[in-house]
Every structure is written in C-alpha cells, then in structure tokens.
Design an enzyme around this catalytic site. Structure first.
Site, PDB file in Angstrom:
ATOM      1  N   HIS A  16       0.844  -1.190   0.000  1.00  0.00           N
ATOM      2  CA  HIS A  16       0.000   0.000   0.000  1.00  0.00           C
ATOM      3  C   HIS A  16       0.885   1.248   0.000  1.00  0.00           C
ATOM      4  O   HIS A  16       1.645   1.492   0.942  1.00  0.00           O
ATOM      5  CB  HIS A  16      -0.896  -0.033   1.242  1.00  0.00           C
ATOM      6  CG  HIS A  16      -1.790   1.151   1.390  1.00  0.00           C
ATOM      7  ND1 HIS A  16      -1.674   2.050   2.423  1.00  0.00           N
ATOM      8  CD2 HIS A  16      -2.828   1.581   0.629  1.00  0.00           C
ATOM      9  CE1 HIS A  16      -2.599   2.982   2.313  1.00  0.00           C
ATOM     10  NE2 HIS A  16      -3.318   2.730   1.226  1.00  0.00           N
ATOM     11  N   GLU A  43       0.073  -0.645  -4.650  1.00  0.00           N
ATOM     12  CA  GLU A  43      -0.978   0.342  -4.850  1.00  0.00           C
ATOM     13  C   GLU A  43      -0.320   1.706  -4.762  1.00  0.00           C
ATOM     14  O   GLU A  43       0.560   1.928  -3.921  1.00  0.00           O
ATOM     15  CB  GLU A  43      -2.062   0.202  -3.771  1.00  0.00           C
ATOM     16  CG  GLU A  43      -3.207   1.205  -3.876  1.00  0.00           C
ATOM     17  CD  GLU A  43      -2.972   2.487  -3.086  1.00  0.00           C
ATOM     18  OE1 GLU A  43      -3.785   3.420  -3.236  1.00  0.00           O
ATOM     19  OE2 GLU A  43      -1.977   2.558  -2.323  1.00  0.00           O
ATOM     20  N   ASP A  45      -1.039   6.241  -5.616  1.00  0.00           N
ATOM     21  CA  ASP A  45      -2.053   7.297  -5.760  1.00  0.00           C
ATOM     22  C   ASP A  45      -1.578   8.329  -6.769  1.00  0.00           C
ATOM     23  O   ASP A  45      -0.382   8.642  -6.825  1.00  0.00           O
ATOM     24  CB  ASP A  45      -2.283   7.984  -4.413  1.00  0.00           C
ATOM     25  CG  ASP A  45      -2.558   6.997  -3.300  1.00  0.00           C
ATOM     26  OD1 ASP A  45      -3.679   6.482  -3.248  1.00  0.00           O
ATOM     27  OD2 ASP A  45      -1.634   6.734  -2.506  1.00  0.00           O
ATOM     28  N   HIS A  58      -0.077  11.170  -2.637  1.00  0.00           N
ATOM     29  CA  HIS A  58      -1.306  10.807  -1.938  1.00  0.00           C
ATOM     30  C   HIS A  58      -2.195  11.980  -1.573  1.00  0.00           C
ATOM     31  O   HIS A  58      -3.416  11.922  -1.720  1.00  0.00           O
ATOM     32  CB  HIS A  58      -0.986  10.020  -0.665  1.00  0.00           C
ATOM     33  CG  HIS A  58      -2.213   9.586   0.082  1.00  0.00           C
ATOM     34  ND1 HIS A  58      -2.795  10.365   1.075  1.00  0.00           N
ATOM     35  CD2 HIS A  58      -2.987   8.494  -0.050  1.00  0.00           C
ATOM     36  CE1 HIS A  58      -3.873   9.743   1.534  1.00  0.00           C
ATOM     37  NE2 HIS A  58      -4.017   8.608   0.876  1.00  0.00           N
ATOM     38  N   GLU A 124      -4.607   4.274  -8.030  1.00  0.00           N
ATOM     39  CA  GLU A 124      -5.798   4.937  -7.506  1.00  0.00           C
ATOM     40  C   GLU A 124      -5.794   6.404  -7.924  1.00  0.00           C
ATOM     41  O   GLU A 124      -4.897   7.162  -7.547  1.00  0.00           O
ATOM     42  CB  GLU A 124      -5.886   4.848  -5.986  1.00  0.00           C
ATOM     43  CG  GLU A 124      -7.170   5.498  -5.468  1.00  0.00           C
ATOM     44  CD  GLU A 124      -7.263   5.617  -3.963  1.00  0.00           C
ATOM     45  OE1 GLU A 124      -7.982   6.521  -3.489  1.00  0.00           O
ATOM     46  OE2 GLU A 124      -6.614   4.820  -3.256  1.00  0.00           O
TER      47      GLU A 124
END
Length: 320
Positions: A16, A43, A45, A58, A124
C-alpha cells in the site's frame, strides 16, 4: 474470463503506497523495495497537475509530505518536480516516522517503466468526492497506460466515477472499478450509527457498524460498477465478506481489500492482532488482492496459514 482469475488458492499481496515501513510512501525506492520483499505488486495514488501531468502522490495538499503548503492539482509539473518528500513525515495520525533521505515525486509513467512487467500496479486516481471538473484525470491516466502498453499489468480504481467513466471511454481494455470506504457516507453514516439498532451484527471478526452494513449492501449490488462498466472493485476490508466476494466473482470481477497493518493507526481498529485474523478471513473469503503497509508481516501470516505461495511463472502472461 478476466485473466486475473487463474486458479490459485491465495490473494495477491500489494504494498500500500509502496513500503512505508522502509521508505516514504509513493516513492520509486518504496516500490522497488516492495518487489524485493516479495509483494506481487503495489498500490499507488495519482493526481493531475495544472498542466495535465499525472504525478504519484497521496495528498492534494503537499504540506504533510513536503513541508511546502500548496495544492498539487494547482501546480505545474515543473513546480512539483522541485519538491522533495521529507525525511520526517506525519503518518496521518499525528505521529511521525523518520527515513534516511529525501525522495522526489515521480510521474506515473516513470513508475510504470521502472517496475517489471510481472509486477501488478493498482493506480488509484485520488478523489475525496466525485468531481466532474476532474474527469479528464481518467483520460490522461488512460493515455499513459496506452503509451506504456501496460494495460495487462495495471488496474485503476477511484472514488470518482467521472474519472473512471472517462478512463474507460479512452481505453476500454483497462481493468478498472469503483472504490468503497467505510467513511464515505460522512455525516449520514454518523447519524445512522447513532440511531440505528446497534444489535445488527455480521459474523465478522471486525464488527461492522450499521453504516458499514448499508455500504456493504450498496457495494454488493454493484450499482456504480454497472454504470461505469467496472471489472474490479476495491473496498475497505471491513466491508467485505464471503457472500459479497462471491457476488462479484459471479460477475467475473476482481475484488481487492485495503489496508491491513496500516502505518496510520487511525485505521488499525482494535489492534494488529485483529488484522492477523482479518488477513486469514479475507483470504478464505476469496479476495483477489490485499493491500498492506507491512508486506512482510502479511506474507508471513498467509504463508503460515497456507493461503499464499509463489505466483506461477506464466501468471501475468494470461492476463487479458
């Protein structure tokens, strides 16, 4: 059939935001370390800058990570490229973590080119709420994925269905889907939790609130996913159970869960001992991937429980 559904008795493990236990979040060093630790992917962002560059970061406000107060979506790439992610950063819960050196903010295409082709990337597209004015973030992300020929090794998720709709319009072969979070109902969720009968429980190691139960029902029926032609769904782990995962698999969709063993302790629930049990529960429910801040710990738990192994050599070759 979606190529990620090869027969296997274990979920993929994604770091993450990379490996925040070793390097600052969303950095190339952290992504490389995730691979070294045995993760199957990461993952990350992304935001779109004012001049339509896609940067891996993020927070929309740059201050927590860089010490410079600004909004990344209102900056140009030239301005962003001059920032450094600090050695000491707030985890998000008011506690700090210190690293050995500063790191630069990467572009999405840099990350895709840097990481090997057998390493999954969950991109994401950051959003705090759906915003029509930011829909072309999806268009730009799709363009980068097409230019890097990475359709078969990325998935794209977001809380913004406008971004996802424009991503799919630009590149329909990308695996993408809506994300669900336990806090997304906001004040309505607080009201539900206050006035709805708290005796309504699920057979669930981390007990759900009434608002979680409502979100689980919305999630299970896939109303947003149908609208944007989703092939994946990503959800806070407490919102998922065996019935929900099965419902998505029956639609030939991937299911991801986040985030176990979080560095930000606001999301650790009753403690990490519950997250150990939760890891096994999620694996047994059949989720396709689990995101974690502590890759090593999650791998050890699942391997000990018999829910993980090495991927077949041709695993990603079968992704369509």
């Amino acid at each position: 059939m979606n190529g990620f559904f090869n027969s296997r008795p274990f979920p993929l493990i994604l770091g993450h935001r990379g490996t925040p236990t070793h390097y600052q979040e969303n950095t190339l060093a952290g992504f490389r370390k995730a691979k070294d630790l045995g993760a199957h992917g990461v993952e990350l962002d992304v935001y779109m800058t004012r001049d339509e560059k896609i940067v891996v970061f993020h927070d929309e406000d740059t201050e927590r990570l860089t010490g410079v107060k600004n909004l990344i979506s209102q900056m140009t790439w030239d301005e962003v490229s001059k920032l450094n992610i600090q050695k000491s950063i707030d985890r998000g819960d008011g506690t700090s973590v210190k690293y050995s050196q500063e790191h630069k903010i990467p572009l999405l295409e840099e990350v895709i080119w840097e990481l090997p082709s057998d390493f999954l990337i969950n991109i994401e597209m950051k959003a705090y709420a759906p915003d029509w004015n930011r829909r072309h973030t999806g268009t730009q992300v799709a363009e980068i994925i097409r230019e890097t020929a990475s359709q078969d090794r990325v998935i794209v998720t977001s809380f913004d269905f406008f971004m996802l709709e424009y991503l799919e319009k630009a590149c329909p072969e990308i695996h993408s889907g809506f994300a669900y979070d336990g806090s997304m109902l906001g004040g309505l969720g607080d009201w539900i939790n206050r006035f709805v009968d708290q005796s309504e429980k699920q057979d669930h190691l981390l007990e759900r609130t009434p608002s979680d139960n409502l979100l689980n029902r919305l999630l299970k029926h896939n109303l947003v996913g149908q609208f944007i032609q989703s092939t994946v769904v990503d959800a806070e782990h407490t919102l998922l159970d065996t019935d929900t995962v099965s419902a998505f698999h029956n639609r030939d969709m991937l299911v991801g869960a986040y985030t176990l063993f979080p560095e930000d302790r606001r999301y650790s629930g009753d403690g990490f001992s519950n997250h150990e049990q939760e890891a096994i529960r999620l694996a047994e429910s059949g989720v396709d991937w689990i995101e974690s801040d502590d890759i090593t710990r999650l791998l050890e738990i699942l391997e000990h429980a018999g829910h993980n192994d090495h991927l077949p050599d041709n695993y990603f070759n079968n992704v369509v």
